[in-house]
Design an enzyme around this catalytic site. Structure first.
Site, PDB file in Angstrom:
ATOM      1  CG  PHE A 148      -1.981  -0.906   1.117  1.00 42.82           C
ATOM      2  CD1 PHE A 148      -3.361  -0.574   0.534  1.00 42.82           C
ATOM      3  CD2 PHE A 148      -1.833  -2.336   1.378  1.00 42.82           C
ATOM      4  CE1 PHE A 148      -4.349  -1.455   0.323  1.00 42.82           C
ATOM      5  CE2 PHE A 148      -2.819  -3.365   1.381  1.00 42.82           C
ATOM      6  CZ  PHE A 148      -4.033  -2.860   0.587  1.00 42.82           C
ATOM      7  CB  VAL A 151       5.249   1.792   7.552  1.00 42.37           C
ATOM      8  CG1 VAL A 151       4.934   2.040   8.732  1.00 42.37           C
ATOM      9  CG2 VAL A 151       3.974   1.166   6.752  1.00 42.37           C
ATOM     10  CE  LYS A 166      -0.441  -0.183   5.046  1.00 39.46           C
ATOM     11  NZ  LYS A 166      -1.076  -1.122   5.870  1.00 39.46           N
ATOM     12  CG  ASP A 264      -1.427 -10.815   4.149  1.00 44.66           C
ATOM     13  OD1 ASP A 264      -1.229 -12.056   4.080  1.00 44.66           O
ATOM     14  OD2 ASP A 264      -1.080  -9.927   3.917  1.00 44.66           O
TER      15      ASP A 264
END
Ligand SMILES: Nc1ncnc2c1ncn2[C@@H]1O[C@H](COP(=O)(O)OP(=O)(O)OP(=O)(O)O)[C@@H](O)[C@H]1O
Length: 984
Positions: A148, A151, A166, A264
């Site tokens: 994504f 971080v 993030k 996940d």
């Protein structure tokens, strides 16, 4: 451990344990100095650096205590040194040259703020601002990269603390998916776990900055994969395994209560909180999570931890997390993954071999991918005629395909990985795992009992039948977790009915909060499930009524499957018109209004819908990156990526199916971000320099950026082929298999109508949102269609297996004979090697900045967690400064001087340069663990764990040294590096 006196500065001290001290003691020799002077704060020596004066001050008695090498002393606190030399010297951080933390660091998108990967280009001291609260987050380092985005470790001057932020890629699909994470975590934190007792990471804030969604979390430490890696891939002690199991189960119990599937769960997504005592872990990364009754993706879970039902394309529930959990527990004990499948075929074969069974017929009958892995050898209508005996579970009409049969059916050879274990079944693998060296006989007997309990425990978790798999509640009562003596196979108590917890906590729902829908969260609509009952008599129906407070569908959401769902926020699905939600925060690309069909499907952000279930509809494949097609029912998104009609996202080639996915979506079968995710993971795990990451080369102070830009990205895209193949069948057709190659890609327009920094649309956890800003248009372009389609010569994208690394092929075997040592080499585990090697570790940039080079812990965790959305306030006395002074490595301190590893390990000298895995954790004061990387000299002789006879919880022995000769079947060193031996 050094202590540094508290600082009252707003900025974090940059040299917490610098090495100079003004002292009036005699000058010690350099050799002895390092052990002396433990509690010092830095002060430049007037002897060493004094302003020039013709009348030197009388400081004859002062001595410098040398604790650091000269270069470090002269440079680490150079500003103070200069100031001492020249009181006129003025230093301003603003004048520093930029130190980039993001790679590539060339701004080509978003008015130059983003790189080609849509990552915000971060530099040290870059300031992220929540435009609503004006809270500033000063970037100090990058902690990791994920699918994504990045971080970052950030300092929050307002509260005097560090947090992890993030920073999501500036692309709609990522943005939307990240909102799911925000929604789910907010709900979990605030509604289900307000007191932070369930080992779920805390979310503090979120906002949009320069078109990037930024999510602020508590700062945590090393993940469990890294922990195992630090331990040279030797298993952890049973006591630690038990402790972590208990905590993870607490988290999973909460998820089950909330009917949320993590999707996940893996060692990388479980992080240590080292400032907390006793030792604590937390589950992170809810970016793939979904509501149990809204399972959409079929390509989920990292392969090694993928459950049989997901692999087979069967409906799934929170039970898939329990499977992953079982895999994690086994890995913590063994140090290696239990099912390191190099492909899905290989994964299933391993499961079948090790567990001695196969998925039950009711699953195989209904699963989409059954024919890919099984052949029917009986009469489906008359199971009595079943042929195959499935390891104690009776007979089955299905038989797993052999390699040859698979090849004949699939027209390609399955990828098969190496065997790691000498023994093929779970019992033997666990029972024969080497004991630590010199373990007294009585301790071996004790450990044997615990191992028996572990085997029984694992059996309940890695159970093929999801309906029989234990729930978190059932597993938490197991003697392995409770520490009770294990005498006979555990009979789990009946699962208690789902009870909502903390129902009274009010959750802020923005009326237009599309993210709530994306997370499947609605306060008003009763739960609903589309999961059909199946034929298993033992199937435990998933409870779908969620007390009306969550788990609903149809509330301000984006999708209509014709199920006649309620629409609490007036969102969509009414009267055949579908309106997608809009994002409350920013770049909502998903506003969608599909007229005339209740069957429109696959609109993201709720692409989590299992699209293939709706293939009869007039389904239009809507890219998750789709834009606004119509006015919104609930107000206007502040952040339309694309004006209506400015691009086409619909598949024209496959009516009744779904259109090409956004390139961000990767696999049409899975998560909209699945492929990218896999790619990202692969990049990271392969150490191929995931663009945006950096690696530190040990022994050099220079930073080696390995961002590979688009070219690398394309390579990775191409490399997904095997995964695509693995998953292609569910969508029967090459158009699916190659969907990404023809996908319309989303590409930001460089230098678009950019918003200035501090993009005003934001939301913090208080729920107040602002809207009204425009959002840079996204345009469908064909860029990604150029991406190499499927190059089967490239590895599987989800593959992080060091066995398959390229680097592996480049290395010759050394003299070490232990498997762990083999891994250690491959994984660059020695203390002198880079962190950026093959493996699952996230690459961490090192810019030489004294604060950022260490992943210091403690400041955040040291403070009591407030409500969701509230950062912990700074407490000067609670450890921040002290934490800063921690050395950048784990420093084990065991009460019994036991090694964390069952194999034992040498006291580490130092490791993990730069990115610290420093952590010290204990248990209620009774024991105190700090992890330490074994140094590179660990070899066949093995380290000597002090106090190997010590015991831990319930008297379990847990430290010590495992004899190297206990590792059987190590191949001769001349064998290729890909041929690892077996253990156990
Ligand atoms: N709260 C935190 N504290 C410290 N480090 C963190 C934190 N959250 C994430 N990280 C680091 O950043 C990395 C990426 O985070 P995360 O897994 O949430 O990102 P992602 O993009 O969702 O990753 P993935 O590709 O696995 O889905 C983690 O592996 C971890 O090293």
């Amino acid at each position: 451990m050094d202590e540094v006196s508290p600082s009252h500065e707003a900025e974090p001290p940059r040299a917490p344990d610098s090495g100079l001290k003004v002292d009036d003691s005699p000058l010690p020799s350099s050799s002895s100095s390092s052990s002396s002077s433990s509690s010092v704060s830095w002060r430049p020596s007037p002897l060493a650096f004094t302003p020039y004066s013709s009348h030197p001050a009388a400081a004859n008695n002062l001595r410098v205590v040398v604790r650091r090498p000269l270069v470090a002393r002269l440079t680490k606190d150079i500003v103070e040194t200069y100031c001492t030399c020249n009181p006129q010297f003025k230093y301003s951080e603003e004048l520093n040259p930029k130190r980039y933390l993001t790679s590539p660091s060339v701004g080509v998108l978003n008015d130059g703020y983003d790189n080609a990967n849509s990552d915000l280009i971060l530099t040290v001291n870059f300031v992220l601002v929540n435009p609503e609260t004006q809270r500033r987050y000063i970037v100090k380092d990058v902690l990791g990269h994920g699918t994504f985005g990045q971080v970052a470790k950030c300092w929050v001057p307002e509260i005097g603390n560090f947090v992890a932020v993030k920073i999501i890629k500036n692309q709609p699909a990522y943005y939307q998916q990240a909102l799911v994470e925000v929604s789910i975590l907010t709900t979990l934190n605030k509604k289900y776990d307000p007191e932070d007792k369930h080992h779920i990471v805390r979310i503090y804030d979120y906002f949009v900055y320069r078109r990037h969604l930024c999510i602020c979390f508590e700062l945590l430490d090393t993940n469990l994969y890294e922990l195992i890696k630090i331990n040279h891939f030797r298993g952890l002690s049973l006591s630690i395994v038990q402790l972590f199991s208990k905590q993870i189960l607490k988290g999973l119990a909460l998820l089950k209560d909330a009917a949320i599937i993590h999707c996940d769960l893996k060692p990388e997504n479980i992080l240590l909180c080292t400032s907390v005592k006793p030792a604590e872990i937390k589950i992170i990364d809810f970016g793939s999570a979904c509501m149990e009754d809204r399972t959409v993706y079929s390509y989920i879970q990292s392969r090694y931890y993928r459950s049989p039902e997901v692999l087979l394309g069967y409906q799934y529930t929170t039970a898939i997390d329990m499977w992953s959990f079982g895999c994690i527990v086994a890995e913590l004990f063994l140090g290696l993954p239990l099912f390191p499948g190099a492909s899905e075929f290989d994964l299933l074969q391993r499961m079948i071999k090790i567990l001695g069974g196969q998925p039950p017929d009711y699953v195989l009958k209904e699963a989409k991918n059954t024919s890919k892995f099984f052949k029917c050898i009986g009469n489906a209508h008359n199971p009595e005629n079943a042929g195959a005996s499935i390891g104690g579970s009776g007979k089955s009409i299905y038989q797993a395909l052999s390699e040859e049969e698979y090849e004949a059916r699939e027209m390609r050879k399955p990828t098969i990985g190496k065997e790691y274990f000498n023994h093929l079944n779970l019992e033997a693998i666990v029972r024969n795992y080497p004991y630590r060296k010199n373990l007294p006989k009585e301790d071996i007997i004790k450990e044997n009992q615990i191992r028996m309990a572990l085997i029984d425990f694992l059996r309940g978790l890695v159970e093929f039948d999801p309906a029989k798999r234990w729930s978190p509640f059932q597993a938490s009562r197991h003697p392995f977790v409770t520490g009770e003596p294990f005498t006979c196979p555990y009979q789990p108590p009946p699962e208690t009915p789902r009870v909502l917890v903390s129902q009274n906590v009010k959750v802020n729902h923005h009326p237009g909060g599309g993210h709530w829908f994306a997370a499947g969260l609605s306060p008003n609509i009763a739960g609903w499930s589309k999961v059909p009952q199946h034929s298993s008599p033992s199937f435990q129906a998933v409870p779908h009524a969620h007390a009306g407070s969550y788990g609903s569908l149809g509330s301000h959401g984006s999708y209509n499957d014709g199920a006649g769902l309620g629409s609490s926020y007036g969102s969509y699905g009414d009267g055949g018109n579908m309106f997608a939600y809009y994002s409350p925060v920013g770049p909502s690309a998903m506003n969608l209004n599909a007229q005339g069909s209740g069957k429109i499907l696959g609109s993201s952000p709720d692409t989590r819908r299992r699209m293939i279930q709706f293939s009869h509809g007039s389904g239009l494949g809507v890219s998750p990156s789709g834009g606004n097609f119509a006015p919104l029912p609930l107000g206007t998104s502040p952040s339309q990526f694309t004006p209506p009609g400015s691009y086409s996202q619909f598949s024209v080639g496959s009516p009744g199916h779904y259109g090409p996915p956004s390139p961000a979506r990767g696999s049409i079968q899975g998560s909209p971000l699945g492929k990218t995710s896999a790619m990202s993971q692969m990049n990271r795990r392969k150490g191929w320099g995931y663009s945006g990451s950096s690696q530190v080369q040990e022994g050099s102070s220079s930073l080696h950026w390995q961002g590979q830009g688009q070219g690398q990205g394309h390579l990775m895209e191409g490399s997904n082929s095997s995964q695509a193949e693995d998953n292609s069948h569910t969508l029967n057709g090459s158009q699916h298999l190659h969907a990404h190659s023809t996908a319309v890609s989303w590409k930001q327009q460089p230098g678009g109508t950019g918003l200035p920094a501090g993009f005003p649309v934001n939301a913090n956890m208080s729920g107040s949102l602002r809207h009204g800003s425009s959002w840079q248009s996204y345009q469908a372009v064909g860029a990604v269609s150029n991406v190499a389609e499927t190059d089967s010569s490239l590895p599987d994208p989800g593959d992080w297996d060091p066995n398959y690394s390229d680097e592996l092929l480049l290395q010759e075997d050394g003299s070490d004979t232990s498997l762990a040592a083999e891994f250690g080499k491959v994984m660059h585990l020695s203390s002198t090697e880079s962190l950026g090697g093959v493996g699952r570790t996230n690459h961490v940039s090192r810019a030489g900045y004294s604060v950022s080079t260490q992943r210091q812990l403690g400041p955040v965790q040291a403070y009591p967690h407030g409500e969701v959305g509230k950062l912990p306030s700074h407490d000067q006395h609670s450890g921040h400064i002290r934490a800063m002074s921690k050395p950048s490595h784990f420093t084990p301190q065991y009460p019994y001087n036991n090694s964390l590893s069952r194999l034992g390990q040498q006291p580490a000298q130092r490791f993990n340069h730069g990115r610290s895995t420093s952590s010290t954790f204990g248990r209620g004061g009774d024991w105190h663990i700090t992890l330490q990387a074994p140094n590179s000299s660990f070899g066949s002789e093995g380290p000597h764990s002090p106090g190997s006879g010590g015991s831990f919880i319930n008297g379990m022995p847990w430290g010590g040294h495992r004899a190297s000769d206990a590792i059987a079947g190590i191949p001769p060193t001349s064998r290729g590096r890909k041929d690892y031996g077996r253990i156990a």
